[in-house]
Design a protein around this motif. Structure first.
Motif, mmCIF file in Angstrom:
data_model
loop_
_atom_site.group_PDB
_atom_site.id
_atom_site.type_symbol
_atom_site.label_atom_id
_atom_site.label_comp_id
_atom_site.label_asym_id
_atom_site.label_seq_id
_atom_site.Cartn_x
_atom_site.Cartn_y
_atom_site.Cartn_z
ATOM 1 N N ILE A 134 0.765 -1.101 0.127
ATOM 2 C CA ILE A 134 0.193 -0.105 -0.113
ATOM 3 C C ILE A 134 0.833 1.321 -0.072
ATOM 4 O O ILE A 134 1.263 1.585 0.925
ATOM 5 N N HIS A 135 0.814 1.855 -1.253
ATOM 6 C CA HIS A 135 2.029 2.816 -1.258
ATOM 7 C C HIS A 135 1.764 3.978 -0.449
ATOM 8 O O HIS A 135 2.597 4.851 0.012
ATOM 9 N N ASP A 136 0.545 4.454 -0.332
ATOM 10 C CA ASP A 136 0.227 5.851 0.440
ATOM 11 C C ASP A 136 0.137 5.541 1.979
ATOM 12 O O ASP A 136 -0.178 6.306 2.545
ATOM 13 N N ALA A 137 0.520 4.407 2.259
ATOM 14 C CA ALA A 137 0.490 3.861 3.972
ATOM 15 C C ALA A 137 1.954 3.475 4.379
ATOM 16 O O ALA A 137 2.264 3.093 5.255
ATOM 17 N N CYS A 138 2.913 4.141 3.266
ATOM 18 C CA CYS A 138 4.270 4.099 3.598
ATOM 19 C C CYS A 138 5.047 5.080 3.238
ATOM 20 O O CYS A 138 4.334 6.297 2.792
ATOM 21 N N ALA A 139 6.108 5.576 3.861
ATOM 22 C CA ALA A 139 6.883 6.788 3.753
ATOM 23 C C ALA A 139 8.351 6.474 3.892
ATOM 24 O O ALA A 139 8.690 5.587 4.175
ATOM 25 N N ALA A 140 9.299 7.589 3.281
ATOM 26 C CA ALA A 140 10.511 7.509 3.279
ATOM 27 C C ALA A 140 11.026 8.662 3.748
ATOM 28 O O ALA A 140 10.464 9.881 3.826
ATOM 29 N N PHE A 141 12.359 8.618 4.146
ATOM 30 C CA PHE A 141 13.169 9.804 4.478
ATOM 31 C C PHE A 141 14.374 10.052 3.422
ATOM 32 O O PHE A 141 14.831 9.205 2.961
#
Length: 183
Positions: A134-141
């Motif tokens: 689920i791409h919009d329930a993940c994040a990157a820094f």
């Protein structure tokens, strides 16, 4: 086909400025929507918690920030599996638990896209699971690592997120949005 929801490393320590700039500030809200949906379906849920062994890491238990965020806090019947490496399958009994439930599919979300989410997604696919990410329930820094080797402009957190998703899409996972997963 029933899919287990695997929430990876959605922990207080990722609010620390140590990690650099972040994309997708709604990732945790979307993960909470997924969690609510899985609970309504009484489908299996697994919480993964990174317990860093690196001194000074915001995810090291000595720093007091390794707790799972309250927005996706586990219920008492939802297992919390702890790990100290990128993959949720290494050093845990996640694979055994999934097989013992007769599961062949997993839905993954969490932090961070190019690290623990990516590694777990790749391993799940390599172990034979049908993986939805689920791409919009993940994040990157962005990274605070030494990037002196890199020529040119450093990528943004969004660039890093999209690159990780692009590398996973198709071969390792079906990449979709929260809205598609909960309908």
């Amino acid at each position: 086909m029933t899919s287990a929801l695997i929430l990876i490393d959605i922990q207080e320590g990722f609010d620390d400025p140590f990690w650099g700039a972040r994309n997708n500030p709604k990732a945790e809200e979307n993960a909470a929507r997924l969690l609510d949906h899985w609970r309504v379906l009484s489908a299996p849920v697994f919480h993964i918690q990174h317990v860093s062994t690196m001194p000074g890491s915001p995810l090291n238990p000595d720093g007091g920030q390794s707790a799972i965020k309250s927005i996706v806090a586990p219920c008492r019947d939802e297992p919390v599996l702890t790990k100290s490496v990128n993959s949720a399958f290494i050093g845990t009994d996640l694979e055994t638990r999934l097989h013992s439930c007769g599961l062949r599919a997993v839905t993954i979300c969490g932090l961070t896209t190019p690290h623990c989410v990516s590694t777990t997604t790749r391993m799940a696919a390599n172990l034979g699971f049908d993986v939805t990410l689920i791409h919009d329930a993940c994040a990157a820094f962005t990274t605070n690592a030494d990037t002196s080797w890199r020529a040119g402009t450093a990528p943004t957190a969004e660039d890093i997120h999209r690159a990780a998703l692009d590398q996973l899409s198709g071969e390792f996972a079906r990449v979709i949005a929260t809205n598609e997963a909960v309908t």
